[in-house]
Design an enzyme around this catalytic site. Structure first.
Site: not given
Ligand code: 13P
Length: 261
Positions: A102, A104, A174, A180
């Site tokens: 991911h 993050e 993504e 986010g």
């Molecule tokens: P959001 O839907 O909050 O933009 O996050 C996407 C995400 O990182 C899902 O793994």
């Protein structure tokens, strides 16, 4: 081949186990009321590690059709890795899916392509389905290099896997700038990269593998935008962050086929 769409909710570090229990119960009631066909659109939730056991008990005890996923796993098998959770431990808990790479994790925990590759391999080794996350940051998109960047991340993560193992896993596109932020990629943006990912898999592995692998879109997916994203030929589902922590919103996303065109 018909790919079963997957809508997966990544709760991130948002819900504790009590909030997770409430959410799963409400989600199940809502989808039950709507007579949701889980064989037509698969649904998974990815709680924090601390909530996995609670949610698994609920799913098993009440025979819910939801699938359980984790947000990360260790690149190691077992041993002195304080704070880590292994693929074997997740598999024993009834976990089906696990997110790897991911953005993050890449951004805040220094996970590079090599770590992501090792984690994807560990997931496969333990019978878990990795959801391999890829996507470009804003600078890369602005430079027009998003396709090459994302394809390179995906191929690096899949290196060493057999075609049948790739066919069974899930990729998630993504774009980092859409996570986010409320800024969703257009359906055409999502299709461009998901299509390029599938073409790259056909090239590196074979056509049947590319045809089978499921590719999700993630980044500010909401009830209002899911239907147009799901109409794209190479998008097989969504990885939902913020909206997955609201049972009503997540159920509405799962029910995208009922949205007016
Ligand atoms: P959001 O839907 O909050 O933009 O996050 C996407 C995400 O990182 C899902 O793994």
């Amino acid at each position: 081949m018909a790919r079963t769409p997957l809508i997966a909710g990544n709760w991130k570090m948002v819900l504790d186990h009590q909030q997770g229990t409430l959410l799963v119960q409400k989600l199940d009631w809502t989808l039950r009321d709507a007579r949701h066909d889980y064989s037509a659109v698969e649904v998974a939730v990815l709680p924090s590690h601390t909530s996995l056991r609670t949610v698994q008990t609920l799913i098993e005890g009440d025979k819910l059709s939801l699938k359980l996923g984790a947000q990360d796993l260790s690149a190691h098998t077992s041993g002195a890795y304080t704070g880590e959770v292994s693929g074997a431990q997740l598999a024993k808990l009834g976990v089906s899916y696990v997110a790897v790479g991911h953005s993050e994790r890449r951004q805040y925990h220094g996970e590079n392509d090599e770590v992501v590759r090792a984690k994807a391999a560990k997931a496969v080794e333990h019978g878990l389905v990795p959801i391999v996350c890829v996507g470009e940051p804003l600078e890369v998109r602005k430079a027009g290099e998003h396709v090459g960047h994302t394809v390179a991340q995906a191929l690096a993560a899949l290196e060493g896997l057999q075609p049948a193992q790739v066919a069974a896993l899930v990729l998630a596109y993504e774009p980092v700038w859409a996570i986010g932020t409320g800024e969703v990629a257009t359906p055409e943006d999502a299709q461009e990269v998901c299509g390029a990912l599938r073409a790259a898999i056909a090239d590196r592995f074979d056509a049947a593998t590319a045809d089978a692998v499921r590719i999700l879109y993630g980044g500010s997916v909401k009830p209002a935008n899911i239907a147009s994203i799901m109409r794209q030929g190479d998008v097989d589902g969504a990885l939902v962050g913020g909206a997955s922590t609201d049972a009503g919103d997540f159920a509405a996303i799962v029910r995208y086929r009922d949205h007016p065109a």
